[in-house]
Design a protein around this motif. Structure first.
Motif, PDB file in Angstrom:
ATOM      1  N   LEU A  68       0.828  -1.208   0.000  1.00 56.10           N
ATOM      2  CA  LEU A  68       0.000   0.000   0.000  1.00 56.10           C
ATOM      3  C   LEU A  68       0.862   1.258   0.000  1.00 56.10           C
ATOM      4  N   GLY A  69       1.987   1.231   0.699  1.00 55.89           N
ATOM      5  CA  GLY A  69       2.915   2.351   0.643  1.00 55.89           C
ATOM      6  C   GLY A  69       3.396   2.606  -0.770  1.00 55.89           C
ATOM      7  N   LEU A  70       3.700   1.533  -1.495  1.00 56.68           N
ATOM      8  CA  LEU A  70       4.107   1.672  -2.896  1.00 56.68           C
ATOM      9  C   LEU A  70       2.961   2.210  -3.753  1.00 56.68           C
ATOM     10  N   LEU A  71       1.747   1.712  -3.515  1.00 53.77           N
ATOM     11  CA  LEU A  71       0.588   2.176  -4.287  1.00 53.77           C
ATOM     12  C   LEU A  71       0.370   3.675  -4.095  1.00 53.77           C
ATOM     13  N   PHE A  72       0.432   4.147  -2.849  1.00 56.35           N
ATOM     14  CA  PHE A  72       0.231   5.573  -2.596  1.00 56.35           C
ATOM     15  C   PHE A  72       1.343   6.402  -3.243  1.00 56.35           C
ATOM     16  N   THR A  73       2.561   5.873  -3.234  1.00 53.89           N
ATOM     17  CA  THR A  73       3.682   6.559  -3.890  1.00 53.89           C
ATOM     18  C   THR A  73       3.433   6.681  -5.388  1.00 53.89           C
ATOM     19  N   GLN A  74       2.960   5.599  -6.005  1.00 52.72           N
ATOM     20  CA  GLN A  74       2.663   5.628  -7.438  1.00 52.72           C
ATOM     21  C   GLN A  74       1.541   6.614  -7.751  1.00 52.72           C
ATOM     22  N   ALA A  75       0.540   6.670  -6.881  1.00 50.25           N
ATOM     23  CA  ALA A  75      -0.586   7.582  -7.099  1.00 50.25           C
ATOM     24  C   ALA A  75      -0.137   9.038  -7.035  1.00 50.25           C
ATOM     25  N   VAL A  76       0.695   9.366  -6.038  1.00 52.11           N
ATOM     26  CA  VAL A  76       1.232  10.733  -5.933  1.00 52.11           C
ATOM     27  C   VAL A  76       2.106  11.042  -7.137  1.00 52.11           C
ATOM     28  N   GLY A  77       2.957  10.093  -7.522  1.00 53.08           N
ATOM     29  CA  GLY A  77       3.829  10.299  -8.675  1.00 53.08           C
ATOM     30  C   GLY A  77       3.048  10.569  -9.941  1.00 53.08           C
ATOM     31  N   ALA A  78       1.933   9.865 -10.115  1.00 49.33           N
ATOM     32  CA  ALA A  78       1.111  10.068 -11.306  1.00 49.33           C
ATOM     33  C   ALA A  78       0.554  11.490 -11.357  1.00 49.33           C
ATOM     34  N   LEU A  79       0.129  12.016 -10.202  1.00 47.58           N
ATOM     35  CA  LEU A  79      -0.382  13.388 -10.164  1.00 47.58           C
ATOM     36  C   LEU A  79       0.738  14.394 -10.438  1.00 47.58           C
ATOM     37  N   LEU A  80       1.897  14.198  -9.827  1.00 47.20           N
ATOM     38  CA  LEU A  80       3.022  15.120 -10.032  1.00 47.20           C
ATOM     39  C   LEU A  80       3.434  15.172 -11.497  1.00 47.20           C
ATOM     40  N   ILE A  81       3.475  14.000 -12.139  1.00 44.78           N
ATOM     41  CA  ILE A  81       3.886  13.939 -13.544  1.00 44.78           C
ATOM     42  C   ILE A  81       2.832  14.566 -14.447  1.00 44.78           C
ATOM     43  N   ARG A  82       1.573  14.213 -14.233  1.00 44.49           N
ATOM     44  CA  ARG A  82       0.507  14.724 -15.099  1.00 44.49           C
ATOM     45  C   ARG A  82       0.417  16.236 -15.056  1.00 44.49           C
ATOM     46  N   GLU A  83       0.584  16.811 -13.850  1.00 41.97           N
ATOM     47  CA  GLU A  83       0.436  18.254 -13.684  1.00 41.97           C
ATOM     48  C   GLU A  83       1.774  18.997 -13.757  1.00 41.97           C
ATOM     49  N   ASN A  84       2.864  18.246 -13.992  1.00 40.24           N
ATOM     50  CA  ASN A  84       4.204  18.846 -14.067  1.00 40.24           C
ATOM     51  C   ASN A  84       4.507  19.666 -12.814  1.00 40.24           C
ATOM     52  N   ILE A  85       4.320  19.015 -11.665  1.00 38.53           N
ATOM     53  CA  ILE A  85       4.494  19.670 -10.363  1.00 38.53           C
ATOM     54  C   ILE A  85       5.870  19.346  -9.809  1.00 38.53           C
ATOM     55  N   ASP A  86       6.563  20.364  -9.353  1.00 41.65           N
ATOM     56  CA  ASP A  86       7.849  20.177  -8.678  1.00 41.65           C
ATOM     57  C   ASP A  86       7.590  19.712  -7.250  1.00 41.65           C
ATOM     58  N   ALA A  87       8.122  18.536  -6.894  1.00 43.43           N
ATOM     59  CA  ALA A  87       7.882  17.991  -5.558  1.00 43.43           C
ATOM     60  C   ALA A  87       8.323  18.942  -4.456  1.00 43.43           C
TER      61      ALA A  87
END
Length: 357
Positions: A68-87
């Motif tokens: 689940l930790g990996l799943l949440f990481t992937q979900a956040v990563g998908a949003l950051l990439i789609r919106e071109n957000i600087d972490a």
């Protein structure tokens, strides 16, 4: 003070996906900037339900926490990439985690959410706030629901006498007034989703279309509504540890039921348990949010059961729960107590959640 950017993650009891939101927050506003629903793999969903419904091992528990930790990481990563957000522009992530068991009233009260926040912060480089519920439980509270505190924050400018109902896997009500009231009304989508998955191989009943083909079995409905949960006074909360497959099978035992009639009855059960609680309070308007607010037939039935009360859908209805945990992360980062003691029955309001930096 300038607004800060927070990400909120919510994976609810309905297990219909991971909701991820980016919000801009300050002391007076929480503004949704973008949102994404990330799918939960079917194997992982099955393993979560298996763990909830049967005995498991410590090894399986630890592995599920990691997955689940990996799943949440992937979900956040998908949003950051789609919106071109600087972490680096994100102040913190508020992660609710996946609830496996919620037992705030036993001899040793606890509420268990999985999804290792250490993995999330290690892989994103963003501080994570997690483990929100256990402080409230430690103070004698139910540890749920938390949405009422956020509802009070975002709806404080509405002058009408309102209630807010969130329909996720379970459903909860918020009643705004001089004293904040909130509690779980009972089952939301969980049993509806379980039944259609077994009989139609579908994740959910879109717009209640299958339920519409059936008839209400009033004997079954009466048996389900006679559960002592509905007689208990608030504060109270519930989850899949209560309203689950075994609970439903117990009420179905001893008779043959058409599957579509059970689906129709389960929808009426959700609508009736919600409307009964709304009618306890003298409200002019009910605002619906959560995944169940997208079920047109369910909304239609709620409206029919409370005909003298205006029923409307919240803006950002789908994202409301994830926004709650972005806001709770903001509160934790700023060391601010959350106004929940009147909702949960805790001895005091508290600063909630742990920071994983």
């Amino acid at each position: 003070m300038a607004k800060e950017r927070y990400i909120g993650i919510m994976s609810g009891t309905s297990l219909d996906g991971v909701d991820v939101v980016l919000c801009e927050i300050d002391a007076s506003e929480c503004t949704l900037v973008s949102a994404l629903e990330y799918p939960i793999p079917l194997e992982l969903k099955s393993d979560i339900l298996t763990m909830i419904e049967s005995k498991s091992t410590l090894e399986t528990l630890g592995e599920l926490d990691h997955r689940l930790g990996l799943l949440f990481t992937q979900a956040v990563g998908a949003l950051l990439i789609r919106e071109n957000i600087d972490a680096s522009s994100i102040k913190a992530i508020g992660s609710h985690g996946q609830t496996l068991w919620h037992a705030p009233t036993g001899e040793y009260p606890f509420s268990m959410q999985l999804g290792d926040p250490n993995i999330l912060t290690a892989r994103t480089g963003i501080p994570v706030v997690a483990d929100f519920r256990r402080k409230d439980v430690a103070l004698g509270g139910q540890g749920a629901p938390f949405a009422p505190a956020f509802h009070e924050f975002i709806f404080n400018n509405i002058k009408n006498s309102i209630a807010i109902v969130n329909i996720g896997g379970m459903a909860n009500i918020t009643v705004l007034g001089d004293k904040l009231i909130g509690y779980d009304t009972g089952c939301g989508n969980a049993l509806l989703d379980l039944w259609i998955a077994e009989h139609q191989a579908a994740a959910y009943d879109k717009d209640g279309a299958w339920a519409k083909t059936g008839r209400v079995d009033y004997g079954l409905l009466d048996r389900m509504m006679s559960d002592n949960y509905f007689e208990a006074s608030y504060p109270k909360s519930t989850g899949r540890e209560k309203f689950n497959k075994a609970w439903l099978q117990g009420h179905l035992a001893g008779a043959t039921h058409n599957p579509e009639d059970v689906q129709r009855t389960l929808l009426e059960f959700t609508a009736l348990s919600i409307s009964n609680e709304v009618l306890r309070f003298n409200r002019d308007m009910v605002i619906l949010c959560g995944g169940g607010a997208k079920n047109n037939f369910l909304v239609e039935r709620i409206k029919a059961l409370i005909p003298n009360i205006e029923v409307t859908l919240a803006t950002n209805a789908d994202e409301m729960e994830a926004m709650t945990f972005a806001w709770l992360a903001y509160k934790r980062v700023h060391h601010e107590k959350v106004n929940l003691k009147d909702v949960t029955g805790a001895s005091d309001n508290a600063v909630l959640g742990g920071i994983y930096a």
